[in-house]
Design an enzyme around this catalytic site. Structure first.
Site, PDB file in Angstrom:
ATOM      1  N   ARG A 236     -28.187 -28.116  10.589  1.00  0.00           N
ATOM      2  CA  ARG A 236     -27.953 -26.779  10.686  1.00  0.00           C
ATOM      3  C   ARG A 236     -28.720 -25.762  11.041  1.00  0.00           C
ATOM      4  O   ARG A 236     -29.974 -26.044  10.854  1.00  0.00           O
ATOM      5  CB  ARG A 236     -27.213 -26.408   9.186  1.00  0.00           C
ATOM      6  CG  ARG A 236     -25.802 -26.778   8.927  1.00  0.00           C
ATOM      7  CD  ARG A 236     -24.831 -26.186   9.811  1.00  0.00           C
ATOM      8  NE  ARG A 236     -23.434 -26.697   9.427  1.00  0.00           N
ATOM      9  CZ  ARG A 236     -22.641 -27.714  10.057  1.00  0.00           C
ATOM     10  NH1 ARG A 236     -23.259 -28.340  11.096  1.00  0.00           N
ATOM     11  NH2 ARG A 236     -21.705 -28.120   9.712  1.00  0.00           N
ATOM     12  N   GLU A 265     -25.180 -19.393  17.478  1.00  0.00           N
ATOM     13  CA  GLU A 265     -24.763 -20.189  18.610  1.00  0.00           C
ATOM     14  C   GLU A 265     -23.541 -19.318  19.382  1.00  0.00           C
ATOM     15  O   GLU A 265     -22.503 -18.922  18.419  1.00  0.00           O
ATOM     16  CB  GLU A 265     -24.166 -21.384  17.814  1.00  0.00           C
ATOM     17  CG  GLU A 265     -25.182 -22.381  17.228  1.00  0.00           C
ATOM     18  CD  GLU A 265     -24.794 -23.574  16.689  1.00  0.00           C
ATOM     19  OE1 GLU A 265     -23.592 -23.680  16.603  1.00  0.00           O
ATOM     20  OE2 GLU A 265     -25.649 -24.306  16.039  1.00  0.00           O
ATOM     21  N   HIS A 283     -24.984 -28.013  20.572  1.00  0.00           N
ATOM     22  CA  HIS A 283     -24.197 -28.521  19.175  1.00  0.00           C
ATOM     23  C   HIS A 283     -23.207 -29.628  19.392  1.00  0.00           C
ATOM     24  O   HIS A 283     -21.944 -29.486  19.362  1.00  0.00           O
ATOM     25  CB  HIS A 283     -23.474 -27.159  18.404  1.00  0.00           C
ATOM     26  CG  HIS A 283     -23.117 -27.657  16.929  1.00  0.00           C
ATOM     27  ND1 HIS A 283     -23.347 -26.286  16.091  1.00  0.00           N
ATOM     28  CD2 HIS A 283     -22.705 -28.760  16.122  1.00  0.00           C
ATOM     29  CE1 HIS A 283     -22.856 -26.912  14.660  1.00  0.00           C
ATOM     30  NE2 HIS A 283     -22.817 -28.185  14.934  1.00  0.00           N
TER      31      HIS A 283
END
Length: 363
Positions: A236, A265, A283
């Site tokens: 994370r 993000e 990601h």
């Protein structure tokens, strides 16, 4: 356990088609709508008993409170930091995730980033595309005999350890929950963070994002590491302090960073991403066909199990809500509902009662 009535489910993100198929085969109506703004989601969620999301949908308290019929929120993936679990629990809504769905995919990406850092693979590939043949510039290091520090020894940490041991790496780690004798069975020696930092050639983090883990790797911890330590984060964004990481890269205290996750993000500030010793992905930890199929299938089956009263699997607020779904507690819930009905009738009568005395007998 008692059953939960879920007749309709909204899928607000792109989830593997098997999720919709399994739910429909079990008599649950499924609607797919994405992407949606917060306002659109709040308006839409009022119609459904269940919601299935991945990581992009922010299931805030406002969204949860707008879902007057909501009984289940399913996260097709591991983390639930995009779901306000406390708000859901207060409403008696089950929040589920699929903790096993992306374990292998996330572990494999972590290993790929470790290997890419050791041999400068992305940078060398881009150099070749630019028409260059610069062998000396991309001198790497072997993984054999190096020390890998794994912070967080859950499912993913374990899989990373066993894979990197095959390269001859020594694996050490830290986890406040996993017993040291258990991790020793995987070949990971546990120790305190103070003992771990100075020994590592590579560090990878596999913890949830919470106050205790935010900025776990910061200026102080980087200062305690070997000069040139390489770090990887496929967990994370925020576990590694991004500003501290950039400073460590610029000073050479950190020799390279492999990042799949970020505080923001997509990141607007690309200073860290553009550093020559940083390699990054958008990601992709769970972005494999296998992981998405697994997560979609698992969350659908978990919802079906709850509807049928079979099991409460993957519920992150299970300890709080477990009693609610036990046969014994269900009788008390029915009693409470009946008492509420009696009181409503008393208050709504032509001559409302000023006091109501309730006498209970037995358990």
């Amino acid at each position: 356990m008692a059953t939960v009535c879920v007749k309709s489910v909204l899928i607000s993100e792109s989830v593997d088609p098997c999720c919709k198929t399994i739910l429909q085969e079990n008599g649950i109506e499924v609607t797919e709508k994405h992407p949606m703004s917060k306002e659109e989601l709040m308006a839409e969620i009022q119609k459904y008993d269940g919601l299935v999301v991945r990581s992009a949908t922010k299931v805030t308290a406002d969204v949860i409170n707008a879902g007057s019929k909501l009984k289940v929120i399913g996260r097709a993936g591991t983390g639930v930091d995009n779901v306000d679990v406390d708000a859901a629990t207060k409403r008696g809504i089950i929040v589920m995730n699929t903790p096993n769905g992306n374990t292998i995919s996330a572990a494999e990406l972590t290993c790929a980033l470790i290997m890419s850092l050791s041999r400068h693979i992305p940078q060398a590939a881009m150099s070749m595309k630019d028409g260059k043949w610069d062998r000396k510039k991309f001198m790497g290091t072997e993984l054999y005999g190096k020390v890998l520090g794994i912070v967080g020894l859950g499912r993913i940490g374990k899989e990373v350890a066993t894979r990197m041991q095959s390269f001859g790496m020594r694996t050490i780690g830290y986890d406040p929950i996993t017993p040291p004798d258990v991790s020793a069975g995987w070949g990971v020696e546990q120790m305190s963070l103070e003992q771990l930092w100075p020994q590592c050639d590579y560090i990878t983090v596999h913890t949830p994002l919470m106050p205790a883990t935010t900025g776990l790797l910061n200026d102080d911890s980087f200062a305690k590491c070997k000069k040139g330590v390489k770090v990887v984060n496929c967990a994370r964004g925020g576990i590694i302090d991004e500003a501290a990481l950039l400073r460590a890269l610029e000073s050479g205290q950190c020799g390279g960073a492999g990042l799949d996750v970020f505080v923001e993000e997509p990141p607007k500030d690309r200073t860290l991403l553009n550093h020559p010793n940083a390699i990054s992905c958008p990601h992709l930890g769970a972005s494999t066909k296998e992981a998405q199929a697994r997560c979609g299938r698992d969350i659908a089956l978990q919802i079906v199990d709850v509807v049928r009263g079979k099991a409460l699997v993957g519920a992150v607020n299970a300890q709080v809500l477990a009693g609610t779904f036990s046969p014994g507690s269900h009788q008390w819930i029915r009693l409470g509902e009946s008492l509420g009905g009696v009181l409503k009738a008393c208050a709504a009568s032509k001559a409302p009662y000023s006091h109501v005395h309730v006498t209970s007998l037995g358990m």
